[in-house]
Write a protein that holds these residues in place. Structure first.
Motif, PDB file in Angstrom:
ATOM      1  N   MET A 100       0.850  -1.206   0.000  1.00 21.24           N
ATOM      2  CA  MET A 100       0.000   0.000   0.000  1.00 21.24           C
ATOM      3  C   MET A 100       0.885   1.256   0.000  1.00 21.24           C
ATOM      4  SD  MET A 100      -2.915   0.985   2.785  1.00 21.24           S
ATOM      5  CE  MET A 100      -3.627  -0.645   2.708  1.00 21.24           C
ATOM      6  N   SER A 101       0.513   2.234  -0.812  1.00 21.20           N
ATOM      7  CA  SER A 101       1.361   3.431  -0.871  1.00 21.20           C
ATOM      8  C   SER A 101       1.262   4.186   0.449  1.00 21.20           C
ATOM      9  CB  SER A 101       0.934   4.315  -2.038  1.00 21.20           C
ATOM     10  OG  SER A 101      -0.216   5.028  -1.688  1.00 21.20           O
ATOM     11  N   LYS A 102       2.336   4.902   0.780  1.00 19.82           N
ATOM     12  CA  LYS A 102       2.453   5.519   2.096  1.00 19.82           C
ATOM     13  C   LYS A 102       1.620   6.799   2.199  1.00 19.82           C
ATOM     14  CE  LYS A 102       4.485   4.733   5.985  1.00 19.82           C
ATOM     15  NZ  LYS A 102       3.386   4.352   6.841  1.00 19.82           N
ATOM     16  N   ASP A 103       1.040   7.238   1.050  1.00 13.20           N
ATOM     17  CA  ASP A 103       0.296   8.503   1.119  1.00 13.20           C
ATOM     18  C   ASP A 103      -1.097   8.323   1.731  1.00 13.20           C
ATOM     19  OD1 ASP A 103      -0.771   7.122  -0.963  1.00 13.20           O
ATOM     20  OD2 ASP A 103      -0.832   8.817  -2.343  1.00 13.20           O
ATOM     21  N   TRP A 104      -1.494   7.081   2.042  1.00 12.29           N
ATOM     22  CA  TRP A 104      -2.752   6.857   2.769  1.00 12.29           C
ATOM     23  C   TRP A 104      -2.523   5.751   3.774  1.00 12.29           C
ATOM     24  CZ3 TRP A 104      -6.686   2.724   2.530  1.00 12.29           C
ATOM     25  CH2 TRP A 104      -7.848   3.041   3.241  1.00 12.29           C
ATOM     26  N   GLU A 105      -2.693   6.067   5.039  1.00 11.02           N
ATOM     27  CA  GLU A 105      -2.552   4.987   6.017  1.00 11.02           C
ATOM     28  C   GLU A 105      -3.620   5.122   7.088  1.00 11.02           C
ATOM     29  OE1 GLU A 105       1.059   4.894   8.246  1.00 11.02           O
ATOM     30  OE2 GLU A 105       1.171   7.069   8.384  1.00 11.02           O
ATOM     31  N   ILE A 106      -3.893   3.989   7.730  1.00 10.36           N
ATOM     32  CA  ILE A 106      -4.871   3.956   8.801  1.00 10.36           C
ATOM     33  C   ILE A 106      -4.095   4.103  10.103  1.00 10.36           C
ATOM     34  CG2 ILE A 106      -6.578   2.484   9.947  1.00 10.36           C
ATOM     35  CD1 ILE A 106      -6.946   1.171   7.107  1.00 10.36           C
ATOM     36  N   THR A 107      -4.372   5.170  10.854  1.00 10.63           N
ATOM     37  CA  THR A 107      -3.615   5.444  12.072  1.00 10.63           C
ATOM     38  C   THR A 107      -4.408   4.971  13.297  1.00 10.63           C
ATOM     39  OG1 THR A 107      -4.558   7.583  12.654  1.00 10.63           O
ATOM     40  CG2 THR A 107      -2.848   7.584  10.936  1.00 10.63           C
ATOM     41  N   GLY A 108      -3.855   5.223  14.453  1.00 12.35           N
ATOM     42  CA  GLY A 108      -4.524   4.895  15.711  1.00 12.35           C
ATOM     43  C   GLY A 108      -5.765   5.745  15.958  1.00 12.35           C
ATOM     44  N   ARG A 109      -5.917   6.812  15.170  1.00 12.00           N
ATOM     45  CA  ARG A 109      -7.113   7.663  15.317  1.00 12.00           C
ATOM     46  C   ARG A 109      -8.187   7.353  14.275  1.00 12.00           C
ATOM     47  NH1 ARG A 109      -3.256  11.305  17.257  1.00 12.00           N
ATOM     48  NH2 ARG A 109      -2.418  11.604  15.168  1.00 12.00           N
ATOM     49  N   ALA A 110      -7.976   6.311  13.494  1.00 11.74           N
ATOM     50  CA  ALA A 110      -8.889   6.028  12.370  1.00 11.74           C
ATOM     51  C   ALA A 110     -10.319   5.805  12.856  1.00 11.74           C
ATOM     52  CB  ALA A 110      -8.409   4.796  11.610  1.00 11.74           C
ATOM     53  N   ARG A 111     -11.282   6.272  12.046  1.00 14.38           N
ATOM     54  CA  ARG A 111     -12.693   5.998  12.296  1.00 14.38           C
ATOM     55  C   ARG A 111     -13.091   4.792  11.447  1.00 14.38           C
ATOM     56  NH1 ARG A 111     -15.659   9.675  14.904  1.00 14.38           N
ATOM     57  NH2 ARG A 111     -16.419   7.681  15.709  1.00 14.38           N
ATOM     58  N   VAL A 112     -13.878   3.925  12.051  1.00 16.37           N
ATOM     59  CA  VAL A 112     -14.274   2.692  11.357  1.00 16.37           C
ATOM     60  C   VAL A 112     -15.735   2.775  10.912  1.00 16.37           C
ATOM     61  CG1 VAL A 112     -14.546   0.177  11.587  1.00 16.37           C
ATOM     62  CG2 VAL A 112     -12.567   1.329  12.620  1.00 16.37           C
ATOM     63  N   CYS A 113     -15.974   2.393   9.668  1.00 12.18           N
ATOM     64  CA  CYS A 113     -17.337   2.247   9.148  1.00 12.18           C
ATOM     65  C   CYS A 113     -17.451   0.836   8.570  1.00 12.18           C
ATOM     66  CB  CYS A 113     -17.612   3.260   8.039  1.00 12.18           C
ATOM     67  SG  CYS A 113     -17.544   4.982   8.589  1.00 12.18           S
ATOM     68  N   GLY A 114     -18.668   0.435   8.224  1.00 14.52           N
ATOM     69  CA  GLY A 114     -18.797  -0.905   7.661  1.00 14.52           C
ATOM     70  C   GLY A 114     -20.193  -1.161   7.151  1.00 14.52           C
ATOM     71  N   VAL A 115     -20.377  -2.384   6.657  1.00 11.17           N
ATOM     72  CA  VAL A 115     -21.701  -2.832   6.223  1.00 11.17           C
ATOM     73  C   VAL A 115     -22.076  -4.035   7.072  1.00 11.17           C
ATOM     74  CG1 VAL A 115     -20.672  -4.143   4.280  1.00 11.17           C
ATOM     75  CG2 VAL A 115     -23.135  -3.643   4.290  1.00 11.17           C
ATOM     76  N   ILE A 116     -23.299  -4.011   7.579  1.00 11.32           N
ATOM     77  CA  ILE A 116     -23.784  -5.097   8.425  1.00 11.32           C
ATOM     78  C   ILE A 116     -24.933  -5.787   7.685  1.00 11.32           C
ATOM     79  CG2 ILE A 116     -25.305  -3.508   9.729  1.00 11.32           C
ATOM     80  CD1 ILE A 116     -24.797  -5.211  12.186  1.00 11.32           C
ATOM     81  N   GLY A 117     -24.826  -7.105   7.531  1.00 11.81           N
ATOM     82  CA  GLY A 117     -25.848  -7.848   6.794  1.00 11.81           C
ATOM     83  C   GLY A 117     -25.538  -9.326   6.820  1.00 11.81           C
ATOM     84  N   ASP A 118     -26.340 -10.081   6.075  1.00 12.15           N
ATOM     85  CA  ASP A 118     -26.107 -11.519   5.963  1.00 12.15           C
ATOM     86  C   ASP A 118     -26.823 -12.008   4.712  1.00 12.15           C
ATOM     87  OD1 ASP A 118     -25.431 -14.171   6.517  1.00 12.15           O
ATOM     88  OD2 ASP A 118     -27.323 -14.499   7.582  1.00 12.15           O
TER      89      ASP A 118
END
Ligand code: ATR
Length: 291
Positions: free
Chosen positions: A1-19
Motif C-alpha cells: 500500500m502506498s504511504k500517502d494513505w494509512e490507517i492510524t490509531g485515530r482512524a474511524r471505522v465504518c462498515g456494512v452489516i448484513g447476511d
C-alpha cells in the motif's frame, strides 16, 4: 500500500452489516473514496445473523464505530435499536445507513435519497412526471416515497397487487401525490407505459443468473421514456439493452448503488464524496464478480 494513505490509531471505522455481505462492493467503493481524499477512515464487512443484531448494535456504541450501511436482512429490524430515525426513513420503514455521534445512533435511508440524486444528476426531474414503478418490495417502497416527495405521480404495478395497494395508501397520504396500483399484466403495462414518462424496474427480475428475463416487452418502450433498472448485476440488464435499442434514455442500478454510498460517505465524513472514483471502483468490483 502506498504511504500517502494509512490507517492510524485515530482512524474511524465504518462498515456494512448484513447476511450475506461477502459479495458487497461497498468495502471496495468506500475505501477507494477514503483513500482518494486521504481520510483516516476504514470500511469493513460485518456478517451478522438476525439473532445477533441487537448485540452487534451495542458493539457499534462500545467500539465507537462511526457509521454503518445496513443491508438484507436487517433494514427493518434495526429501527427499534436506534436512538433516532430520519423522517423519510421512518415513513419508508427501513434504514440503510447509521451515523454514530458520540454513542447516539441515527438511522437514514440513502437508498431513497440516492435514487433521486441519480436521476437529478442526469438532468431527469421527477417533479410533475408520472413514474411507472414495477415491484412493491422494500426497494420499491424507498423509491416510491422518494419520488412522491419530489412531486411525481406514481403507477405501481406488482405481481401481487394487494401488496402494492398497502404501500400506495401510505405514499399518497404522506405526499399528497396521485398513486395508482395495477396488477402486473400485459394490458396494464401497456396502459401504464402510455401514461408514464419514467419507468423503473424495482424488482429483482433480470438479475444474475436470470439475465434473459425482463418484465417489460420491448415493443412497449418508446424513445420519450426514461428507463431505470435497480438491478446492477449484470451492469447492463436485458431491460436496459432493449430500452437503449428502442431509443429511450437509460439509467442502470450502478448509479443508485453509487449515490446511496456517496450520501452515506458524506454523512460519516462531512466531506464531499468523490462520486466518479466511487462509480469506477464499484463498476470494477462488479465486473470482477460477473466474470
Ligand atoms: P426488495 O426488498 O429487494 O425489494 P422483496 O421485498 O422480496 O425485495 O420484493 C421483491 C419484488 O420483486 C416484489 O415486488 C416481487 O413481487 P411480489 O410482491 O408479487 O412477490 C417482485 N418480483 C420478484 N420476482 C418476480 C417475478 N419473477 N415476477 C414479477 N415480480 C417479481
Amino acid at each position: 500500500m502506498s504511504k500517502d494513505w494509512e490507517i492510524t490509531g485515530r482512524a474511524r471505522v465504518c462498515g456494512v452489516i448484513g447476511d450475506p455481505v461477502e459479495h458487497s462492493v461497498s468495502p471496495a467503493m468506500q475505501n477507494a473514496a477514503f483513500r482518494a481524499l486521504k481520510l483516516d477512515f476504514a470500511y469493513v464487512p460485518f456478517s451478522v445473523k438476525k439473532e445477533g443484531l441487537a448485540r452487534a448494535i451495542d458493539g457499534v456504541r462500545t467500539l465507537n464505530i462511526r457509521g454503518l450501511n445496513v443491508t438484507i436482512p436487517h433494514k427493518v429490524d434495526i429501527i427499534p435499536l436506534l436512538d433516532e430515525i430520519d423522517s423519510q426513513a421512518h415513513q419508508i420503514g427501513a434504514v440503510n445507513t447509521i451515523v454514530n455521534d458520540s454513542g447516539r445512533l441515527k438511522g437514514y435511508n440513502t437508498d431513497a435519497e440516492g435514487f433521486v440524486c441519480a436521476l437529478l444528476r442526469q438532468g431527469i426531474e421527477p417533479e410533475g412526471k408520472t413514474v411507472v414503478v414495477l415491484g412493491a418490495g422494500g426497494a420499491s417502497r424507498a423509491i416510491c416515497f422518494a419520488l412522491a416527495a419530489e412531486g411525481a405521480n406514481l403507477i405501481i404495478l406488482n405481481r401481487t397487487p394487494e401488496r402494492a395497494a398497502a404501500a400506495a395508501g401510505e405514499i399518497s397520504g404522506a405526499s399528497g401525490q396521485r398513486v395508482e396500483v395495477m396488477g402486473l399484466e400485459p394490458r396494464n403495462l401497456s396502459e401504464a407505459l402510455e401514461k408514464g414518462q419514467i419507468v423503473v424496474n424495482a424488482t429483482s427480475v433480470g438479475m444474475l443468473p436470470h439475465t434473459s428475463a425482463t418484465l417489460i416487452p420491448a415493443a412497449l418502450i418508446r424513445p420519450h421514456h426514461v428507463v431505470v433498472d435497480i438491478v446492477y448485476n449484470p451492469l447492463k440488464t436485458k431491460l436496459l439493452a432493449e430500452a437503449g435499442k428502442a431509443g429511450a434514455r437509460t439509467l442502470g442500478g450502478l448509479e443508485m448503488l453509487v449515490w446511496q454510498g456517496a450520501l452515506a460517505f458524506e454523512k460519516w465524513t462531512g466531506a464531499e464524496a468523490p462520486v466518479d472514483i466511487m462509480r469506477k471502483e464499484a463498476g470494477r468490483a462488479l465486473s470482477a464478480h460477473e466474470k
